[in-house]
Write an enzyme that holds these catalytic residues in place. Structure first.
Site, PDB file in Angstrom:
ATOM      1  N   ASP A 181       0.835  -1.203   0.000  1.00 54.72           N
ATOM      2  CA  ASP A 181       0.000   0.000   0.000  1.00 54.72           C
ATOM      3  C   ASP A 181       0.869   1.252   0.000  1.00 54.72           C
ATOM      4  O   ASP A 181       1.631   1.497   0.941  1.00 54.72           O
ATOM      5  CB  ASP A 181      -0.900  -0.022   1.244  1.00 54.72           C
TER       6      ASP A 181
ATOM      7  N   HIS B 268      -3.002  -0.214  -2.573  1.00 54.55           N
ATOM      8  CA  HIS B 268      -4.192   0.482  -2.094  1.00 54.55           C
ATOM      9  C   HIS B 268      -5.289   0.437  -3.168  1.00 54.55           C
ATOM     10  O   HIS B 268      -5.026   0.643  -4.337  1.00 54.55           O
ATOM     11  CB  HIS B 268      -3.815   1.937  -1.798  1.00 54.55           C
TER      12      HIS B 268
END
Length: 231
Positions: A169, A200
């Protein structure tokens, strides 16, 4: 599919929400908490999917205090920039109050009154805050941001919470993920799932960010979690 009008906790104002109803009487309600892109097509699709599973799904417009009806596409650079600007002006504490108002409206709309919450990105953070600050029955956060700064509230999490963590992420670096595990792995009501190599937004319904296999795995875990906690 319809728009729902919800009274604020103070009763002096109202805001709108996207509502998706199941074909039969709902088994429970689920609040779908938006990303920084507003109640866009992806969030509405999440609601529609939950309705197909038998839930009343409600996605409140949490940007209404800044500008109602925000609907942005994260794959468009200019719209991404606008979303980041909105995030900078967003009051998360007021958003939790609006989520609590949504929970109250949802409880009154379903037999048995069970209500869960699912949030994504910013909404994943708000799902954690909802678990700590409201009486929601269960919460799920996908790739939540900034949870390391909220670990001081973990003692207040009284109902089940599941968090899906994207291993690669760009908004949640490795040290933050490590802090989440260190702070929450031993919490009896919190379950963490890691998705190595995923970025993400991997579980978005629409657009370039989706990683289908990881999204399906995360959603299957969420489905089972909601089925058990909202029964």
């Amino acid at each position: 599919m319809a728009t729902l009008t919800i009274d604020t906790l103070g009763g002096d104002k109202q805001f709108s929400a996207y509502r998706a109803d199941p074909a039969a009487p709902p088994r429970a309600a689920v609040i779908v908490i938006q990303e920084i892109f507003g109640v866009n097509a992806g969030i509405r699709a999440k609601c529609d999917r939950l309705a197909e599973q038998g839930y009343l799904a409600i996605a409140p417009d949490l940007f209404w205090r800044i500008e109602p009806g925000i609907d942005l596409n994260p794959d468009v650079p200019e719209e991404m920039e606008r979303a980041l600007d909105l995030m900078g002006r967003f009051d998360q504490n007021l958003a939790i109050a609006d989520i609590e108002a949504t929970i109250r409206a949802a409880r009154a709309a379903v037999p048995g009154g069970k209500v869960g919450a699912i949030g994504f990105c910013l909404g994943g953070r708000l799902a954690y805050m909802t678990a700590a600050r409201t009486d929601v029955d269960a919460s799920v956060g996908y790739y939540p941001v900034g949870i390391d700064g909220l670990l001081g509230e973990k003692h207040a999490i009284a109902r089940p919470l599941m968090l899906h963590i994207a291993g690669a992420d760009g908004f949640v670096p490795a040290e933050v993920q490590a802090a989440m595990h260190a702070g929450l792995d031993d919490h009896p009501r919190v379950t963490l799932h890691d998705y190595p190599g995923e970025d993400h937004g991997f579980a978005t319904e629409l657009g370039k960010r989706r990683s289908d296999a990881a999204a399906r795995l995360a959603d299957s875990r969420t489905d089972a979690f909601l089925a058990s906690t909202l029964a």
